[in-house]
Scaffold this motif. Structure first.
Motif, PDB file in Angstrom:
ATOM      1  N   THR A 162     -40.723 -23.607 -13.690  1.00 25.10           N
ATOM      2  CA  THR A 162     -39.982 -24.383 -12.692  1.00 25.10           C
ATOM      3  C   THR A 162     -39.073 -23.473 -11.870  1.00 25.10           C
ATOM      4  O   THR A 162     -38.945 -23.645 -10.659  1.00 25.10           O
ATOM      5  N   ASP A 173     -37.741 -31.853 -14.011  1.00 23.73           N
ATOM      6  CA  ASP A 173     -38.275 -30.800 -13.142  1.00 23.73           C
ATOM      7  C   ASP A 173     -38.487 -31.310 -11.724  1.00 23.73           C
ATOM      8  O   ASP A 173     -38.199 -30.604 -10.756  1.00 23.73           O
ATOM      9  N   GLU A 226     -47.474 -27.907 -11.431  1.00 22.13           N
ATOM     10  CA  GLU A 226     -46.866 -27.348 -12.636  1.00 22.13           C
ATOM     11  C   GLU A 226     -47.385 -28.123 -13.828  1.00 22.13           C
ATOM     12  O   GLU A 226     -47.078 -29.306 -14.003  1.00 22.13           O
TER      13      GLU A 226
HETATM   14 MG    MG Z   1     -40.879 -26.885 -16.023  1.00 23.66          MG
END
Ligand code: MG
Length: 224
Positions: free
Chosen positions: A44, A72, A117
């Motif tokens: 992140t 996140d 992600e």
């Molecule tokens: Mg993360």
């Protein structure tokens, strides 16, 4: 035996939708990166630095995958890019169907770069093709130099390896050269970056690589 066949069916089904996603990304000229690592490697933070470096020039979208929470997505949203959180509710990886479901959240005609992600895990995410152009694996030096040999699949399938937290090398017992030797032994074409996302080191070459890949994708879209 039945278990193996079931797993094969799941992966075949996942690949089919993954290729449909990939066709859509190709038509729209969007470069898609699947970012993977174990929890806490710095995915992140790498994303935040990447957005800071590229957002003035490119339109970026982010899909955040986590088992639970939207921490996140909140961090990424603060940088002014379009972000969608997927909570897998227990699953240790994203799959291509989950990605397809959230694509309506993005204006793909205007998007240059979509970063996914994945859920923090060095094992399961590697097996699930999402439609991405490239997989990047982030490995922090605090995780230990033995990880490429212990988890070879993710390093074999990745296009890029980001070795993160290199500012901590003076304080820990970790051989950077062994990580590079073992990872490139598994995958000789791996592109390797050495970064510290908190100390903002080594990010220029990462940025240049991403820009190069985005340009290649746009060009391929114009000349199918
Ligand atoms: Mg993360």
């Amino acid at each position: 035996m039945e278990q193996i066949e079931l797993q094969r069916d799941i992966l075949d089904h996942n690949n089919r939708i993954g290729y449909e996603n990939s066709d859509l990304f190709a038509r729209k000229g969007v470069f898609v990166l699947n970012l993977m690592s174990s929890p806490g490697a710095g995915k992140t933070t790498l994303l935040e630095r990447t957005i800071e470096l590229l957002k003035d020039k490119y339109t970026i979208g982010v899909i955040e995958g986590d088992i639970a929470t939207s921490f996140d997505a909140e961090r990424i949203g603060a940088h002014g890019v379009t972000v969608t959180q997927i909570n897998t509710g227990g699953a240790c990886h994203l799959d291509s169907g989950m990605i397809r479901k959230v694509l309506a959240d993005f204006d793909l005609d205007r998007t240059d770069l979509l970063i996914i992600e994945n859920v923090g895990n060095l094992v399961c995410p590697a097996e699930f093709f999402l439609g991405e152009d490239a997989k990047a694996v982030v490995l922090s030096v605090t995780e230990g130099e033995d990880k490429p040999l212990k988890y070879p699949l993710i390093f074999r399938l990745a296009t890029a390896l980001v070795i993160n937290k290199v500012d901590l090398l003076p304080y820990i017992d970790c051989s950077l050269s062994r990580i590079i030797r073992d990872a490139t032994g598994i995958n000789p074409s791996l592109v390797v970056f050495e970064t510290s996302c908190t100390a903002r080191q080594g990010l220029d070459t990462w940025k240049a690589w991403l820009e190069g890949e985005m340009h290649k994708k746009k060009k391929a879209g114009r000349n199918p």
